[in-house]
Write an enzyme that holds these catalytic residues in place. Structure first.
Site, PDB file in Angstrom:
ATOM      1  N   ASP A 117      98.424  -8.375  55.963  1.00 35.35           N
ATOM      2  CA  ASP A 117      97.417  -9.259  55.380  1.00 35.35           C
ATOM      3  C   ASP A 117      97.173  -8.899  53.918  1.00 35.35           C
ATOM      4  OD1 ASP A 117      97.052 -10.495  57.827  1.00 35.35           O
ATOM      5  OD2 ASP A 117      95.442  -9.135  58.434  1.00 35.35           O
ATOM      6  N   ASP A 123      87.291  -6.818  50.859  1.00 38.21           N
ATOM      7  CA  ASP A 123      87.772  -6.117  52.056  1.00 38.21           C
ATOM      8  C   ASP A 123      87.551  -4.617  51.896  1.00 38.21           C
ATOM      9  OD1 ASP A 123      88.816  -8.116  53.823  1.00 38.21           O
ATOM     10  OD2 ASP A 123      90.540  -8.372  52.497  1.00 38.21           O
ATOM     11  N   GLU A 146      90.048  -2.354  60.806  1.00 37.83           N
ATOM     12  CA  GLU A 146      91.213  -3.170  60.508  1.00 37.83           C
ATOM     13  C   GLU A 146      91.879  -2.722  59.218  1.00 37.83           C
ATOM     14  OE1 GLU A 146      92.477  -7.870  60.073  1.00 37.83           O
ATOM     15  OE2 GLU A 146      90.539  -7.207  59.320  1.00 37.83           O
ATOM     16  N   GLU A 147      91.097  -2.150  58.304  1.00 43.48           N
ATOM     17  CA  GLU A 147      91.618  -1.797  56.989  1.00 43.48           C
ATOM     18  C   GLU A 147      92.240  -0.408  56.928  1.00 43.48           C
ATOM     19  OE1 GLU A 147      91.828  -4.044  54.654  1.00 43.48           O
ATOM     20  OE2 GLU A 147      90.807  -5.476  55.955  1.00 43.48           O
ATOM     21  N   ASP A 167      85.976  -4.824  62.409  1.00 37.83           N
ATOM     22  CA  ASP A 167      86.615  -5.577  61.332  1.00 37.83           C
ATOM     23  C   ASP A 167      85.535  -5.754  60.274  1.00 37.83           C
ATOM     24  OD1 ASP A 167      87.757  -7.369  59.590  1.00 37.83           O
ATOM     25  OD2 ASP A 167      88.399  -8.800  61.110  1.00 37.83           O
ATOM     26  N   LEU A 169      85.321  -7.193  57.350  1.00 36.24           N
ATOM     27  CA  LEU A 169      85.130  -8.501  56.724  1.00 36.24           C
ATOM     28  C   LEU A 169      86.111  -9.503  57.323  1.00 36.24           C
ATOM     29  CD1 LEU A 169      83.206  -9.699  54.635  1.00 36.24           C
ATOM     30  CD2 LEU A 169      85.003  -9.469  52.937  1.00 36.24           C
ATOM     31  N   ASP A 170      85.736 -10.044  58.459  1.00 33.53           N
ATOM     32  CA  ASP A 170      86.556 -11.041  59.136  1.00 33.53           C
ATOM     33  C   ASP A 170      86.550 -12.347  58.338  1.00 33.53           C
ATOM     34  OD1 ASP A 170      87.861 -12.220  61.642  1.00 33.53           O
ATOM     35  OD2 ASP A 170      86.103 -13.501  61.397  1.00 33.53           O
ATOM     36  N   GLU A 326      88.396  -7.480  67.409  1.00 29.67           N
ATOM     37  CA  GLU A 326      88.189  -8.927  67.357  1.00 29.67           C
ATOM     38  C   GLU A 326      88.093  -9.486  68.783  1.00 29.67           C
ATOM     39  OE1 GLU A 326      90.296 -10.239  63.153  1.00 29.67           O
ATOM     40  OE2 GLU A 326      91.596  -9.912  64.897  1.00 29.67           O
TER      41      GLU A 326
END
Length: 384
Positions: A117, A123, A146-147, A167, A169-170, A326
């Site tokens: 991504d 983010d 996620e990051e 997550d 910043l979805d 998620e």
């Protein structure tokens, strides 16, 4: 010009002298035991005027902080500390998003993360904020973001009994055009009891989650949370800086509005059941709504009804959405609100999302979530 300058100086001197007289009068009244209120000004300082409806609502409303204490109880002080830091992290992220345009933090950070991504500046900022908020709570041992490619193992002196997958910043691909984005999180109770936490403490099925939630940053900042006994919805009141309880969240009994939400750009790669269902709901007059931020799409589905799906397809055979931060938290919220959360056909069988066993911290799975009416109608097509 000299005359004008003299006139301005005179007016300024008169203004300053007037202010000095008022201050002297105020000090004289205070010194003599008065209220500091001059003659004819009493009506401006009356204390018997009724509060406004807005003031009454703010002072009597149940805040998230109060609700955390009530939900967690005295025996769960550490869980209360964790959720207090979660809400603080969400407030700071919300503020960072609001000032992003002025602060110059919109746009790309450059490059991609390990999942492929593209990474936005926000983010990185949101991730650092949430990691710091969780670490500083003193009750977390393992963090999965996620990051971050690898799990964050909190040093023993600052760790505690909880593990959090999130997550930060979805939907961040939408951030530059001011579309709603959010933060999603799931909380586990740690299995190991000594030393630094382990990946095994968090790499577990969704049925082991003890709490889950998401923050949505849009026209208002909202938090939706479940502790496993229903779903609560809160809105941030910027005047007092507190999340105020709006009420419980439940799917409409009849399934609600006839809305389907999916990325139809992938329809070429879907299996026959998904294609057939999408065609069917169109024929039945369903409305298409798709934001592209999971938080926004699920939030609407919870409140209005209908169905959201991001199925596996020929391009992404395991689906696109990540299980731990998620799929699991949104599945728990959906079920607690009276809905259904399924993977559809995944690895040879139809599964409940919360029953999936992830094989790595960034594992993916397909998602079909929404009211019973619509999810069960879709799943029934697989049996045909």
């Amino acid at each position: 010009d000299g005359h004008v300058a003299h006139e301005l100086d005179t007016r300024a001197d008169d203004h300053c002298e007037s202010k000095r007289r008022k201050i002297h009068q105020f000090d004289t009244r205070i010194a003599s035991g008065g209220s500091g209120v001059g003659p004819g000004q009493e009506s401006l300082f009356r204390v018997d005027e009724p509060l406004t409806d807005k003031q009454i609502k703010r002072t009597s409303a149940l805040t998230l902080t109060q609700h955390i204490v009530a939900e967690c109880g005295a025996s769960e002080l550490q869980l209360a500390l964790l959720f207090n830091n979660i809400q603080n992290g969400c407030k700071v992220i919300a503020h960072s998003i609001q000032e992003a345009g002025i602060a110059g933090t919109l746009g790309m950070a450059g490059g991609q993360n390990f999942t492929g991504d593209e990474v936005k500046k926000l983010d990185i900022i949101s991730n650092e904020i949430f990691v710091h908020s969780l670490k500083s709570s003193g009750v977390c041992s393992v963090l999965v973001s996620e990051e971050n490619d690898e799990p964050i193992l909190v040093k023993e002196s600052m760790s505690g009994p909880y593990c959090v997958a999130f997550d930060p910043l979805d939907g961040s691909s939408n951030i530059d055009c001011n579309v709603s984005v959010g933060t999603i999180f799931a909380v586990y109770k740690r299995r190991t009891t000594e030393g630094v936490g382990e990946v095994a403490d968090i790499l577990r099925p969704g049925t082991d989650i003890i709490a889950a939630g998401y923050a949505m940053y849009g026209g208002a900042c909202e938090l939706v949370i479940t502790w496993g006994n229903g779903v609560r919805r809160y809105a941030l009141d910027p005047a007092i800086g507190e999340f105020i309880l709006l009420g419980n969240v439940e799917f409409p009994k009849d399934g609600g509005k006839k809305i389907y939400s999916c990325n139809e750009g992938n329809s070429l790669y879907w299996d026959d059941a998904i294609k057939q269902y999408t065609s069917l709901v169109k024929d039945q007059g369903y409305t298409a709504r798709y934001v592209g931020s999971m938080v926004a799409d699920i939030h609407r589905t919870l409140l209005y009804g209908g169905i959201f799906y991001y199925p596996a397809d020929k391009k992404s055979k395991k689906g696109k959405l990540r299980v731990l931060y998620e799929g699991f938290p949104m599945a728990m919220i959906t079920e607690q609100a009276g809905g259904v959360a399924s993977t559809g056909m995944f690895e040879g069988k139809i599964q409940r999302v919360l029953d999936v066993v992830p094989d790595n911290i960034h594992a993916r799975c397909p998602i079909i979530m929404g009211c019973k009416r619509d999810v069960e109608a879709l799943l029934a097509l697989y049996s045909k």
